[in-house]
Write a protein that holds these residues in place. Structure first.
Motif: not given
Ligand SMILES: Cc1cc2nc3c(=O)[nH]c(=O)nc-3n(C[C@H](O)[C@H](O)[C@H](O)COP(=O)(O)O)c2cc1C
Length: 194
Positions: A48, A64, A68, A106
């Motif tokens: 995004s 989102n 985290s 990570r």
């Molecule tokens: C290709 C791809 C694009 C993503 N883009 C977004 C994004 O723009 N914004 C977002 O909030 N999550 C996005 N996500 C999801 C996050 O990567 C994922 O929910 C996050 O790493 C989970 O994090 P947490 O375990 O730290 O809560 C995307 C996932 C993928 C596979």
């Protein structure tokens, strides 16, 4: 800050599934957002990121609020954007939390650097952008974060990583330039399209 918030006036019947199907058709460049300091760090894969303005240099990203990384972006007021190369799919996957990886874990297996803000930036990213949070709009499940660009590092690499229809796609400037030339619309010397 000037902001216009309107209540939507037309009731729609767009389902989440229909909306997801539509958005799967949008090709997005893949980046990793990073935030925090020391061991108090996390990051997430995003598509995004987009440019907001060139002068001043600023960008937006939609995060989102359950992720985290969001509390770290909010608390520290800084974040990094590392735009991934086509051979960094493993990094993209680590930063989606694949295999249950969290926070600092990570970051293992890749080289990181810091610039003015102190947030980790991927050393061999296609481009790395150091940002200070300028504004945040919390709306629905996400926060739209406006970042003021503090510093940039651009590599000479030419192969980017995109995401389209639920899969990673490599875009190689050298290999794909010829294909792009085939589909480009020729332009007359007058500047008008054929
Ligand atoms: C290709 C791809 C694009 C993503 N883009 C977004 C994004 O723009 N914004 C977002 O909030 N999550 C996005 N996500 C999801 C996050 O990567 C994922 O929910 C996050 O790493 C989970 O994090 P947490 O375990 O730290 O809560 C995307 C996932 C993928 C596979």
């Amino acid at each position: 800050m000037n902001s216009i918030v309107r209540a939507v006036s037309i009731e729609t019947e767009v389902t989440a599934s229909d909306f997801r199907s539509a958005m799967r058709q949008l090709t997005g460049g893949v980046s990793v957002i990073t935030a925090g300091k020391g061991r108090d760090i996390s990051g997430m894969t995003v598509t995004s990121v987009s440019s907001l303005s060139v002068e001043p240099a600023s960008l937006i990203v939609s995060l989102n609020r359950e992720s985290s990384s969001w509390p770290l972006v909010k608390r520290y007021g800084f974040f990094g954007v590392s735009i991934l190369t086509s051979d960094q799919i493993d990094i993209a996957e680590r930063f989606t939390g694949k295999g249950g990886l969290k926070g600092a874990d990570r970051f293992a297996g890749a080289q990181w650097t810091t610039r003015a803000s102190g947030v980790p930036l991927l050393a061999d990213a296609l481009a790395a952008i150091d940002c200070e949070v300028e504004d945040v709009i919390e709306r629905h499940s996400h926060a739209i974060v406006i970042g003021r660009v503090l510093d940039v590092a651009v590599s000479a690499r030419t192969a980017a990583l995109a995401y389209w229809q639920g899969r990673y796609v490599a875009i190689d400037q050298d290999e794909d330039a010829a294909k792009l030339a085939e589909v480009s619309v020729p332009v007359r010397k007058t500047g008008r399209k054929f």
